[in-house]
Design a protein around this motif. Structure first.
Motif, PDB file in Angstrom:
ATOM      1  N   GLU A  47       0.860  -1.179   0.000  1.00  0.00           N
ATOM      2  CA  GLU A  47       0.000   0.000   0.000  1.00  0.00           C
ATOM      3  C   GLU A  47       0.900   1.233   0.000  1.00  0.00           C
ATOM      4  OE1 GLU A  47      -3.454   1.930   2.891  1.00  0.00           O
ATOM      5  OE2 GLU A  47      -3.139  -0.241   2.819  1.00  0.00           O
ATOM      6  N   ASP A  48       0.643   2.142  -0.935  1.00  0.00           N
ATOM      7  CA  ASP A  48       1.439   3.374  -1.055  1.00  0.00           C
ATOM      8  C   ASP A  48       2.934   3.071  -1.182  1.00  0.00           C
ATOM      9  OD1 ASP A  48      -0.931   4.816  -0.784  1.00  0.00           O
ATOM     10  OD2 ASP A  48      -0.739   4.912   1.387  1.00  0.00           O
ATOM     11  N   GLY A  49       3.257   1.980  -1.868  1.00  0.00           N
ATOM     12  CA  GLY A  49       4.656   1.633  -2.073  1.00  0.00           C
ATOM     13  C   GLY A  49       5.317   0.984  -0.883  1.00  0.00           C
ATOM     14  N   ASN A  50       4.553   0.622   0.153  1.00  0.00           N
ATOM     15  CA  ASN A  50       5.094  -0.014   1.363  1.00  0.00           C
ATOM     16  C   ASN A  50       4.567  -1.438   1.469  1.00  0.00           C
ATOM     17  OD1 ASN A  50       6.289   2.521   2.331  1.00  0.00           O
ATOM     18  ND2 ASN A  50       4.173   3.145   2.687  1.00  0.00           N
ATOM     19  N   LEU A  51       5.476  -2.398   1.513  1.00  0.00           N
ATOM     20  CA  LEU A  51       5.078  -3.798   1.621  1.00  0.00           C
ATOM     21  C   LEU A  51       4.421  -4.083   2.963  1.00  0.00           C
ATOM     22  CD1 LEU A  51       8.151  -5.628   0.033  1.00  0.00           C
ATOM     23  CD2 LEU A  51       5.792  -5.737  -0.793  1.00  0.00           C
ATOM     24  N   TYR A  52       3.355  -4.886   2.951  1.00  0.00           N
ATOM     25  CA  TYR A  52       2.758  -5.359   4.188  1.00  0.00           C
ATOM     26  C   TYR A  52       3.713  -6.366   4.858  1.00  0.00           C
ATOM     27  CZ  TYR A  52      -1.756  -3.586   2.437  1.00  0.00           C
ATOM     28  OH  TYR A  52      -2.780  -2.805   1.965  1.00  0.00           O
ATOM     29  N   PRO A  53       3.668  -6.476   6.179  1.00  0.00           N
ATOM     30  CA  PRO A  53       4.485  -7.509   6.847  1.00  0.00           C
ATOM     31  C   PRO A  53       4.112  -8.917   6.371  1.00  0.00           C
ATOM     32  CG  PRO A  53       3.670  -5.911   8.445  1.00  0.00           C
ATOM     33  CD  PRO A  53       2.962  -5.622   7.145  1.00  0.00           C
ATOM     34  N   PHE A  54       2.806  -9.106   6.106  1.00  0.00           N
ATOM     35  CA  PHE A  54       2.328 -10.399   5.617  1.00  0.00           C
ATOM     36  C   PHE A  54       1.294 -10.139   4.516  1.00  0.00           C
ATOM     37  CE2 PHE A  54       3.341 -10.861  10.122  1.00  0.00           C
ATOM     38  CZ  PHE A  54       4.284 -11.887  10.087  1.00  0.00           C
ATOM     39  N   PRO A  55       1.285 -10.961   3.464  1.00  0.00           N
ATOM     40  CA  PRO A  55       0.287 -10.790   2.405  1.00  0.00           C
ATOM     41  C   PRO A  55      -1.117 -11.094   2.923  1.00  0.00           C
ATOM     42  CG  PRO A  55       1.536 -12.814   2.076  1.00  0.00           C
ATOM     43  CD  PRO A  55       2.208 -12.081   3.193  1.00  0.00           C
ATOM     44  N   ARG A  56      -2.129 -10.518   2.254  1.00  0.00           N
ATOM     45  CA  ARG A  56      -3.519 -10.680   2.663  1.00  0.00           C
ATOM     46  C   ARG A  56      -4.327 -11.252   1.506  1.00  0.00           C
ATOM     47  NH1 ARG A  56      -4.270  -4.517   5.069  1.00  0.00           N
ATOM     48  NH2 ARG A  56      -2.428  -4.540   6.434  1.00  0.00           N
ATOM     49  N   GLU A  57      -5.031 -12.347   1.768  1.00  0.00           N
ATOM     50  CA  GLU A  57      -5.886 -12.962   0.757  1.00  0.00           C
ATOM     51  C   GLU A  57      -7.303 -12.396   0.911  1.00  0.00           C
ATOM     52  OE1 GLU A  57      -4.905 -15.133  -1.603  1.00  0.00           O
ATOM     53  OE2 GLU A  57      -2.829 -15.058  -0.893  1.00  0.00           O
ATOM     54  N   GLN A  58      -7.762 -11.626  -0.055  1.00  0.00           N
ATOM     55  CA  GLN A  58      -9.070 -10.980   0.027  1.00  0.00           C
ATOM     56  C   GLN A  58      -9.721 -10.944  -1.347  1.00  0.00           C
ATOM     57  OE1 GLN A  58      -7.515  -7.788   3.454  1.00  0.00           O
ATOM     58  NE2 GLN A  58      -8.760  -7.069   1.759  1.00  0.00           N
ATOM     59  N   ALA A 112      -2.175  -5.461  -5.789  1.00  0.00           N
ATOM     60  CA  ALA A 112      -2.809  -6.768  -5.599  1.00  0.00           C
ATOM     61  C   ALA A 112      -2.342  -7.726  -6.688  1.00  0.00           C
ATOM     62  CB  ALA A 112      -4.331  -6.632  -5.629  1.00  0.00           C
ATOM     63  N   TRP A 113      -2.140  -8.991  -6.311  1.00  0.00           N
ATOM     64  CA  TRP A 113      -1.731 -10.025  -7.267  1.00  0.00           C
ATOM     65  C   TRP A 113      -2.894 -10.964  -7.526  1.00  0.00           C
ATOM     66  CZ3 TRP A 113       1.845  -7.106  -5.141  1.00  0.00           C
ATOM     67  CH2 TRP A 113       3.085  -6.946  -5.766  1.00  0.00           C
ATOM     68  N   LEU A 114      -3.134 -11.238  -8.799  1.00  0.00           N
ATOM     69  CA  LEU A 114      -4.206 -12.139  -9.225  1.00  0.00           C
ATOM     70  C   LEU A 114      -3.600 -13.253 -10.070  1.00  0.00           C
ATOM     71  CD1 LEU A 114      -7.262 -12.830  -9.824  1.00  0.00           C
ATOM     72  CD2 LEU A 114      -7.044 -11.295 -11.796  1.00  0.00           C
ATOM     73  N   SER A 115      -4.027 -14.492  -9.811  1.00  0.00           N
ATOM     74  CA  SER A 115      -3.585 -15.640 -10.620  1.00  0.00           C
ATOM     75  C   SER A 115      -4.811 -16.359 -11.148  1.00  0.00           C
ATOM     76  CB  SER A 115      -2.717 -16.592  -9.788  1.00  0.00           C
ATOM     77  OG  SER A 115      -1.530 -15.962  -9.361  1.00  0.00           O
ATOM     78  N   PRO A 116      -5.333 -15.938 -12.319  1.00  0.00           N
ATOM     79  CA  PRO A 116      -6.559 -16.560 -12.846  1.00  0.00           C
ATOM     80  C   PRO A 116      -6.327 -18.016 -13.196  1.00  0.00           C
ATOM     81  CG  PRO A 116      -5.561 -15.111 -14.479  1.00  0.00           C
ATOM     82  CD  PRO A 116      -4.803 -14.895 -13.218  1.00  0.00           C
ATOM     83  N   GLY A 117      -7.320 -18.846 -12.865  1.00  0.00           N
ATOM     84  CA  GLY A 117      -7.173 -20.274 -13.102  1.00  0.00           C
ATOM     85  C   GLY A 117      -7.634 -20.724 -14.466  1.00  0.00           C
TER      86      GLY A 117
END
Length: 544
Positions: free
Chosen positions: A285-296, A309-314
């Motif tokens: 967020e705002d160029g700052n990595l989260y301590p842990f990724p969030r699945e939402q 956000a990263w998306l991996s379409p199946g």
């Protein structure tokens, strides 16, 4: 609904002035020449609103401004030219202030006849900050340099009176990655494809008031308290624009790939992008990595903020994206609109469709006695095959000269080499008779010439607008405005600045507006026309 704009603007100011975090440095600097200029934007219902926007060089102003890409390991230099009538500046919330910053700029608000740079003048407790960084006066150019620039996706925007100038469109996106195919130093931030999604909103009343000089203390729209957005955009467009059905444009997304979706919010309100089906992984967020990724499957996108956000379409198919706050209409129209978009997953097939021409404008229109008009538009094949545009042409009247035999138009950036091009031409109208003429424009790609789009050009002498009656009811808190125009019947839009548009009445050949609630009687009302005419009368008023 009234927006909590003040706190959001304060948050932007804090970001611009206070987020001095660590970033990776480099020896080189990506260099861009941006121009701030006036333009217009066609909304989904056909209404046009004035905008101020950024452009690269001589290209038309766009909303949002052009995407800037800073190569890995480099800094950023922007040469900013101001073709507007007011001073502007440049900030990038989330980055440090420019190396060569000579701001902030203070004024003796509300007069703004005296300015100071740097610290508040000693003993002066009434001066206010007008610009967060050094200003670019009208007609001049200034340089902004960031020798070090951290990775991420950010908004670049005017740092001068952002309540007005950002609303008008002076913002865009700038992106820097750690390396090719990797967003940040963390190896888990690799990606195969990257898609930018810049959210924003338009309040036509505010835009018209700012453009007409009727925004500020003591004017028709004194502040942003009653800001009420009616149109909600992604990358400057709203559903059902064809581009929103393929929001990834000509970026081919294949099943199994890691897709980096960069969300930014150039508006004054919080949006909530929601994915219909898949989950995404939020990492920064705002160029700052989260301590842990969030699945939402959704996220909160605050004003002035960015989320990666990263998306991996199946599998192949369309992935629908909508706003969880339900900004899903265009100015209250019952049909779906606003913040709806689709990501298309699957290989790009062969191009079998011709390009389209959209956003067609002639300026001025009506001509108001001008000998030439500027004809601009967008030639695009993004939704119809993604072939590069090769040419564009126009003609006037009902007789089609045949594909390739019209008057050539040029690419605004100097070359036809992409699937979407801003096109332009200067049209001599001095020999046209007074009245309405149809201007046709079409474009060509590898599949041939597309179907022509058209606009109505009114040729004639300068327009005169006359307000012949105004009325205000204290009991009903209602303002009524009656006006006439010398332009061809119903061919122009008349707007009561700060209140809204007047409706054309064919039976009386006039324009009428009824506005409520209006809390108190205004001293006067100003009506402006898309044909260039304007008039101001007191309230109440009756023509003699």
């Amino acid at each position: 609904m009234r927006s909590r704009t003040i706190s959001m603007l304060f948050g932007r100011a804090c970001l611009a002035l206070g987020l001095l975090l660590a970033w990776a440095g480099g020896a080189g600097a990506a260099e861009f020449s941006l121009t701030a200029k006036a333009g217009s934007l066609t909304l989904p219902d056909g209404q046009t609103v004035p905008i101020w926007g950024f452009a690269l060089g001589n290209a038309p102003a766009t909303l949002p401004g052009p995407k800037l890409v800073v190569p890995p390991g480099e800094g950023l230099t922007i040469h900013l030219t101001n073709l507007l009538s007011v001073p502007i500046s440049l900030v990038i919330p989330g980055q440090k202030l420019p190396d060569d910053n000579a701001g902030p700029v203070w004024t003796d608000w509300p007069d703004e006849t005296t300015t100071w740079s740097g610290s508040r003048p000693a003993g002066n407790y009434t001066a206010r900050v007008r610009s967060f960084t050094h200003e670019v006066p009208p007609g001049e150019t200034r340089t902004y340099t960031w020798s070090t620039f951290k990775e991420g996706a950010f908004l670049y925007q005017s740092g001068t009176n952002p309540a007005a100038q950002v609303q008008m469109g002076l913002y865009g996106a700038v992106v820097k990655n750690f390396d090719t195919g990797q967003a940040y130093s963390d190896p888990d931030t690799g990606f195969d494809k990257e898609v930018l999604l810049l959210y924003s909103a338009i309040d036509p009343v505010m835009n018209q008031a700012i453009f007409s000089g009727q925004f500020g203390p003591g004017k028709a729209v004194p502040n942003t308290r009653d800001y009420a957005a009616k149109y909600f955009l992604i990358n400057g467009k709203a559903w059902p624009d064809p581009a929103q059905a393929r929001i990834n444009g000509c970026t081919e997304i294949l099943a199994g790939q890691d897709v980096l979706l960069r969300f930014l919010n150039g508006g004054y309100q919080t949006f909530v992008p929601v994915f219909l089906g898949p989950y995404v992984t939020l990492r920064a967020e705002d160029g700052n990595l989260y301590p842990f990724p969030r699945e939402q499957y959704s996220m909160e996108l605050g004003a002035g903020r960015s989320v990666d956000a990263w998306l991996s379409p199946g599998s192949d198919g369309a992935i629908t994206l909508y706003d969880g706050r339900l900004h899903l209409t265009n100015a209250g129209d019952p049909n779906p609109g606003g913040l709806i978009a689709r990501l298309q997953v699957g290989a790009l097939g062969p191009d079998t469709q011709h390009p389209q021409v959209t956003n067609l404008f002639a300026t001025p229109n009506p001509t108001g006695g001008a000998a030439t008009v500027a004809l601009t538009g967008t030639a695009t094949d993004v939704a119809t095959g993604c072939s590069a545009i090769q040419a564009a042409e126009y003609w006037i009247g009902s007789t089609d000269p045949g594909p390739g035999s019209g008057t050539p138009m040029s690419a605004a950036d100097g070359a036809f080499d992409s699937a979407e091009e801003s096109i332009q031409a200067t049209v001599d109208v001095s020999s046209l008779s007074n009245g309405v003429h149809t201007v046709w424009v079409r474009a060509m790609d590898s599949t041939g010439w597309g179907t022509a789009s058209s606009l109505q050009l009114q040729v004639g002498p300068p327009e005169t607008v006359t307000i012949y009656k105004t009325r205000y009811s204290k009991l009903r808190k209602t303002l009524r405005v009656f006006a006439r125009s010398t332009a061809t019947a119903g061919s122009v839009t008349l707007t009561a600045v700060g209140f809204g548009d007047l409706a054309y009445r064919a039976a009386k050949n006039d324009y009428f507006g009824k506005f409520r609630p209006v809390a108190s009687k205004p001293a006067a009302v100003t009506v402006v026309s898309t044909g260039g005419g304007t008039d101001t009368k007191p309230v109440p008023y009756t023509a003699p």
